[in-house]
Design a protein around this motif. Structure first.
Motif, PDB file in Angstrom:
ATOM      1  N   ALA A  92      79.297  93.742  58.651  1.00 15.65           N
ATOM      2  CA  ALA A  92      79.287  95.180  58.422  1.00 15.65           C
ATOM      3  C   ALA A  92      78.020  95.566  57.547  1.00 15.65           C
ATOM      4  N   SER A  93      77.047  94.711  57.279  1.00 14.64           N
ATOM      5  CA  SER A  93      75.685  94.959  56.880  1.00 14.64           C
ATOM      6  C   SER A  93      75.202  93.556  56.412  1.00 14.64           C
ATOM      7  N   PRO A  94      74.539  92.980  57.603  1.00 16.68           N
ATOM      8  CA  PRO A  94      74.119  91.597  57.145  1.00 16.68           C
ATOM      9  C   PRO A  94      73.041  91.354  56.164  1.00 16.68           C
ATOM     10  N   ALA A  95      71.956  92.269  56.033  1.00 20.33           N
ATOM     11  CA  ALA A  95      71.210  92.035  55.110  1.00 20.33           C
ATOM     12  C   ALA A  95      71.588  92.177  53.721  1.00 20.33           C
ATOM     13  N   ALA A  96      72.736  92.894  53.371  1.00 16.69           N
ATOM     14  CA  ALA A  96      73.104  93.189  52.220  1.00 16.69           C
ATOM     15  C   ALA A  96      73.881  91.899  51.796  1.00 16.69           C
ATOM     16  N   THR A  97      74.938  91.208  52.535  1.00 20.61           N
ATOM     17  CA  THR A  97      75.392  90.116  52.316  1.00 20.61           C
ATOM     18  C   THR A  97      74.293  89.016  52.005  1.00 20.61           C
ATOM     19  N   GLU A  98      73.413  88.918  52.947  1.00 21.67           N
ATOM     20  CA  GLU A  98      72.311  87.865  52.700  1.00 21.67           C
ATOM     21  C   GLU A  98      71.618  87.842  51.567  1.00 21.67           C
ATOM     22  N   LEU A  99      71.164  89.311  51.121  1.00 21.69           N
ATOM     23  CA  LEU A  99      70.342  89.490  49.860  1.00 21.69           C
ATOM     24  C   LEU A  99      71.349  88.856  48.705  1.00 21.69           C
ATOM     25  N   GLU A 100      72.506  89.526  48.784  1.00 27.40           N
ATOM     26  CA  GLU A 100      73.398  89.030  47.679  1.00 27.40           C
ATOM     27  C   GLU A 100      73.550  87.596  47.610  1.00 27.40           C
ATOM     28  N   MET A 101      73.742  86.994  48.718  1.00 27.42           N
ATOM     29  CA  MET A 101      73.814  85.424  48.565  1.00 27.42           C
ATOM     30  C   MET A 101      72.338  84.790  47.987  1.00 27.42           C
ATOM     31  N   LEU A 102      71.292  85.439  48.346  1.00 32.37           N
ATOM     32  CA  LEU A 102      70.036  84.864  47.694  1.00 32.37           C
ATOM     33  C   LEU A 102      69.806  85.388  46.300  1.00 32.37           C
ATOM     34  N   VAL A 103      70.407  86.376  45.909  1.00 32.47           N
ATOM     35  CA  VAL A 103      69.934  87.051  44.547  1.00 32.47           C
ATOM     36  C   VAL A 103      70.914  86.280  43.454  1.00 32.47           C
ATOM     37  N   VAL A 104      72.081  85.731  43.975  1.00 30.67           N
ATOM     38  CA  VAL A 104      73.036  85.121  43.164  1.00 30.67           C
ATOM     39  C   VAL A 104      72.303  83.538  42.834  1.00 30.67           C
ATOM     40  N   ASP A 105      71.881  83.034  43.960  1.00 30.81           N
ATOM     41  CA  ASP A 105      71.073  81.984  43.660  1.00 30.81           C
ATOM     42  C   ASP A 105      69.906  82.060  42.612  1.00 30.81           C
ATOM     43  N   TRP A 106      68.947  83.059  42.917  1.00 36.26           N
ATOM     44  CA  TRP A 106      68.003  83.492  42.056  1.00 36.26           C
ATOM     45  C   TRP A 106      68.431  83.518  40.595  1.00 36.26           C
ATOM     46  N   LEU A 107      69.487  84.362  40.363  1.00 40.56           N
ATOM     47  CA  LEU A 107      70.129  84.630  38.982  1.00 40.56           C
ATOM     48  C   LEU A 107      70.677  83.254  38.480  1.00 40.56           C
ATOM     49  N   GLY A 108      71.380  82.761  39.128  1.00 41.57           N
ATOM     50  CA  GLY A 108      72.007  81.535  38.705  1.00 41.57           C
ATOM     51  C   GLY A 108      70.961  80.359  38.213  1.00 41.57           C
ATOM     52  N   LYS A 109      69.887  80.336  38.956  1.00 42.76           N
ATOM     53  CA  LYS A 109      68.791  79.306  38.674  1.00 42.76           C
ATOM     54  C   LYS A 109      68.078  79.914  37.286  1.00 42.76           C
ATOM     55  N   ALA A 110      68.020  81.117  37.409  1.00 42.72           N
ATOM     56  CA  ALA A 110      67.191  81.747  36.041  1.00 42.72           C
ATOM     57  C   ALA A 110      68.011  81.460  34.850  1.00 42.72           C
ATOM     58  N   LEU A 111      69.266  81.519  35.158  1.00 46.96           N
ATOM     59  CA  LEU A 111      70.250  81.190  33.900  1.00 46.96           C
ATOM     60  C   LEU A 111      70.543  79.738  33.428  1.00 46.96           C
ATOM     61  N   HIS A 112      69.727  78.944  34.312  1.00 45.26           N
ATOM     62  CA  HIS A 112      70.023  77.440  34.324  1.00 45.26           C
ATOM     63  C   HIS A 112      71.347  76.756  34.623  1.00 45.26           C
ATOM     64  N   LEU A 113      71.970  77.605  35.390  1.00 44.07           N
ATOM     65  CA  LEU A 113      73.239  77.215  35.767  1.00 44.07           C
ATOM     66  C   LEU A 113      73.180  75.932  36.698  1.00 44.07           C
ATOM     67  N   PRO A 114      74.156  75.108  36.727  1.00 48.44           N
ATOM     68  CA  PRO A 114      74.060  73.750  37.491  1.00 48.44           C
ATOM     69  C   PRO A 114      74.031  74.098  39.070  1.00 48.44           C
ATOM     70  N   ASP A 115      73.596  73.401  39.839  1.00 43.91           N
ATOM     71  CA  ASP A 115      73.355  73.574  41.472  1.00 43.91           C
ATOM     72  C   ASP A 115      74.760  73.585  42.106  1.00 43.91           C
ATOM     73  N   SER A 116      75.914  72.865  41.438  1.00 41.99           N
ATOM     74  CA  SER A 116      76.949  72.697  41.923  1.00 41.99           C
ATOM     75  C   SER A 116      77.843  74.476  42.026  1.00 41.99           C
TER      76      SER A 116
END
Lengths: 524, 524
Positions: free
Chosen positions: A146-170
């Motif tokens: 329904a909007s590929p780039a929107a889903t893919e940017l969300e997947m990217l940005v939650v990883d960006w944010l999770g890493k920035a917050l020092h969350l574990p890789d898991s």
């Protein structure tokens, strides 16, 4: 300062092309003639009025009393009871005038430098414009297709944010978990609870929902209790473990273990623990690692609600509060609170996305896949949450991370923490007051000391005194706006620093107001 | 064209003053110095870039293929795996360039004039700017006290909207009911279901959740089944009553009655009916009045999900579809679908707000009331829904109603209905095709007729043909983007007219593409 828009390109991840392929678009197609409702020129004209209004609002923010002096029903008397049949001439200008003259003065100004009541909703220009851009583009990314780039940017940005917050890789896509952006922590808690519930019921039998028990502390946000009720957990199967002042209102693993064992002994089934990083009342921090050690033998799903304090994890000096986070099943925080991503933006990460999809995904194949996504294991975010329609929140979060950088977000958090430290110091320097709980982040919990020199057990006189103090502080039109909590029987004042506009002088001015009001009250 | 902002006023509904009272604000207060993150000048500068980008996007919408030709994973290869530590110079311009060059081309363009796949998310400049204004102001109106004017405007605007849609007084604040603005119909369905559930459990015993049964048709949106699962209703206690083609896939009151009686006979408890106005597959309309007559003796809560077709009720000629609506308990529709209120904006009305508050409100008094609201029976919207944090959606909806007027919204709906009629006529004029269900609103359901001259029972060959037709239509880069459904064993094509930018020639061009592809396929 941006070059004119390039001709639309078609992206594809063909090897060796770095993903960009030019595609021939039929340029013979008629140029779209706008209907006026979505006309580019009209948009420009109207936009300038909105930009003017918001800019002036930011400029004049200090002039407003933080909390308006209105009584219920005031607005209904100022606006007509029906929508117009035909719009008045130049309706947009006239509506914006009403926004200025009637609506803005009736709001609580969450962006005021003197808003110190609730945890912040710290705005930024990038956050606001990220929302504006999202609304302008207006796609509905319920599935990848329904909007590929929107889903893919969300997947990217939650990883960006999770890493920035020092969350574990898991918890990240990069490590087999994954995240999404929701509106609020309430949704994150409900979605993970439902995933945990259905996983457990699949194990013990689908009709045993009345045997399930969930756990939290007496400081846990009532959003959890509400989520448990929505999910069909019996009201008296939500255990709010008592906390105590000497333990800074943190959830005790020993108490939790005892409660769970008692339930097991009674034939009940422990299901879910909602641990909190930074409780609403006093920013208490539940000891995640120790709690997980206690819940593990019972197969309990552990969710961490870090709605407020999760934002501070962008600073390495705070990461000790997530010791043991590797063991949790899910984690959520509200980036709209303190990371400059305007309301709303809750990030939720889970270790096993499959558990979410099993509970919230389709029971049979739907028609929403397209040819490109068939055969691929794409993320269809509607299967992770309770809603189908969703907003493209990733754009805003991505812009905020990209434009301020991790360093910018750390500066923002540290600036508020430093100001809260200063406020705490001022409280401590006035012997009429006490700081009630150790400040961890940017909330200071304080009160006038009991005037009972003999330390009597009756807390009511001191509570009345402090309640009056808060009322007087908040009644001062140009003063700060603070809030209260009741912990361990004590009525306390909460000074939450976190507005983007708050500067040192606002904090010292606020303290001056508190002191002055205290002097008047104590004199009475 | 708007006068400069007046000094902030303080509103109060003091009798005889028409609610407006000037209040002295301490002008000696230091002018707020912005930190740069929320600076008015910076906001102006950045805004212009965003306005340019969105305006150009609207201007160039016709140049994009509606659905991008990308494969899963394409975006991750184009952006770095981590957020920047320090932002690059002029990061905002550079990020907007990526939006243009990488993100926009990877989106499905819901605003494209040729987007005829899903029910629309019809944008307007006012809707987009309403969102922008909301994001700029950024208040969090979870209670009346947390932002009085936001709550009051929401109360006003749901009455405006309800009246505009010809809903009965019993669902409006003006008539003892009331409404709220949520994100999606999924939320509305879940909230009302939980309210109904808790009301019923209070009557029959809190631990009888496994005896509750809910009802819908086999055409009901899966959001309902999902909501029922979230609310803890047993998976096999959701009755999807079969519908049939000759009844235009509407829910049969007779079949419903039989299903409920069978459940009662089995010792189960009928709880909730989700009736639909305008089903997703074919816009079927369930007969509300007749259904309510059947459910009433069982004390079943009736909710009407009018996510799409509810928008059309702004036109009096459609109101016959809500005959008997006075009897329902709740009603919801998505104004972001077809009433120009950009995503998201679901309006929900209930007859008895107290049932919502009993299920979703606090179990004890919270600290969030303020002095002004104490003693008043104010609406605290967080008690009506599952979330605490919420957005000030009322501002957008109010601006849309005010600036387009009821007449403007009717024109918008009628324009699309007229174009859908034209499309339907063209389908009917080509004997290779058939219109599968009577068009009611602006969705045309059609297919290539079975090529089996003897009317064989095997639907698969015709289904394969139509599936291929849809694929070929959607593969044409400058063609329309349509979707499909499967009803009564038939694979059908859905042409949903509703994009704000769609004009007559887009519809005739779209039909030409369908005809041309059909000719090629049938020739093969």
């Amino acid at each position: 300062c941006i070059p004119p828009m390039a001709p639309p390109t078609c992206l594809d991840n063909i090897t060796g092309q770095n993903g960009i392929v030019q595609v021939v678009v039929d340029t013979a197609e008629k140029k779209t003639k706008s209907t006026g409702l979505l006309d580019a020129d009209e948009f420009r004209r109207q936009s300038h009025q909105v930009v003017d209004l918001i800019s002036e609002y930011y400029d004049r923010m200090g002039d407003y009393p933080v909390h308006p002096s209105v009584t219920p029903g005031f607005l209904r008397n100022l606006l007509p009871p029906d929508a117009p049949f035909r719009p008045e001439p130049d309706a947009f200008s006239s509506a914006l005038k009403d926004v200025r003259d009637i609506i803005l003065p009736g709001l609580t100004h969450w962006q005021s430098a003197r808003h110190m009541a609730h945890f912040p909703a710290s705005s930024s220009t990038i956050g606001a414009l990220g929302e504006a851009l999202t609304a302008g583009i207006n796609v509905v990314p319920f599935t990848w297709a329904a909007s590929p780039a929107a889903t893919e940017l969300e997947m990217l940005v939650v990883d960006w944010l999770g890493k920035a917050l020092h969350l574990p890789d898991s918890l990240l896509f990069a490590g087999g978990g994954g995240g999404t952006l929701l509106g609020t922590s309430c949704e994150a808690i409900l979605c993970t609870l439902v995933a945990a519930r259905d996983r457990k019921l699949a194990e013990i039998g689908g009709n045993r929902i009345c045997d399930l028990v969930v756990y939290c502390s007496d400081q846990t946000h009532f959003a959890f209790r509400k989520a448990a009720r929505i999910a069909g957990i019996l009201r008296d199967h939500c255990r709010a473990i008592p906390t105590c002042h000497h333990n800074m209102f943190a959830l005790s693993p020993t108490e939790l273990e005892a409660a769970m064992q008692a339930d097991v002994d009674a034939g009940l089934v422990p299901l879910f623990l909602c641990a909190t990083l930074g409780t609403t009342q006093t920013t208490a921090v539940d000891p995640i690692g120790q709690l997980c050690a206690v819940t593990a033998p019972h197969g309990v799903w552990v969710h961490v609600d870090a709605a407020y304090a999760g934002n501070a994890l962008v600073c390495p000096e705070f990461t000790e509060v997530i010791d043991g986070v590797e063991a949790v099943d899910s984690f959520s925080m509200n980036a709209h609170k303190w990371l400059l991503a305007n309301n709303d933006c809750c990030a939720m990460w889970v270790k096993k996305p499959s558990a979410l999809v099993a509970a919230l995904g389709p029971e049979q194949d739907l028609i929403l896949k397209d040819a490109a996504s068939e055969g691929h294991n794409v993320v269809d975010y509607m299967d992770w949450t309770m809603t189908l329609t969703r907003r493209f929140r990733a754009l805003k979060m991505w812009l905020v991370l990209r434009c301020y950088g991790i360093q910018g977000l750390r500066d923002h958090i540290r600036n508020h923490v430093r100001m809260a430290e200063a406020f705490e110091k001022m409280v401590k320097a006035d012997e009429r007051f006490e700081v009630v709980t150790d400040r961890k982040f940017a909330l200071v919990c304080f009160r006038l000391r009991s005037q009972d020199k003999f330390g009597g057990a009756d807390k009511q006189p001191a509570n009345r005194l402090n309640r009056r103090l808060l009322e007087e502080v908040n009644a001062a039109t140009s003063g700060p706006y603070m809030s209260s909590a009741t912990v361990g029987g004590m009525f306390i004042l909460r000074c939450a620093i976190g507005s983007t506009l708050t500067e040192d002088h606002h904090v010292s001015d606020a303290w001056k107001v508190v002191q002055d009001q205290a002097t008047i009250i104590l004199h009475d």
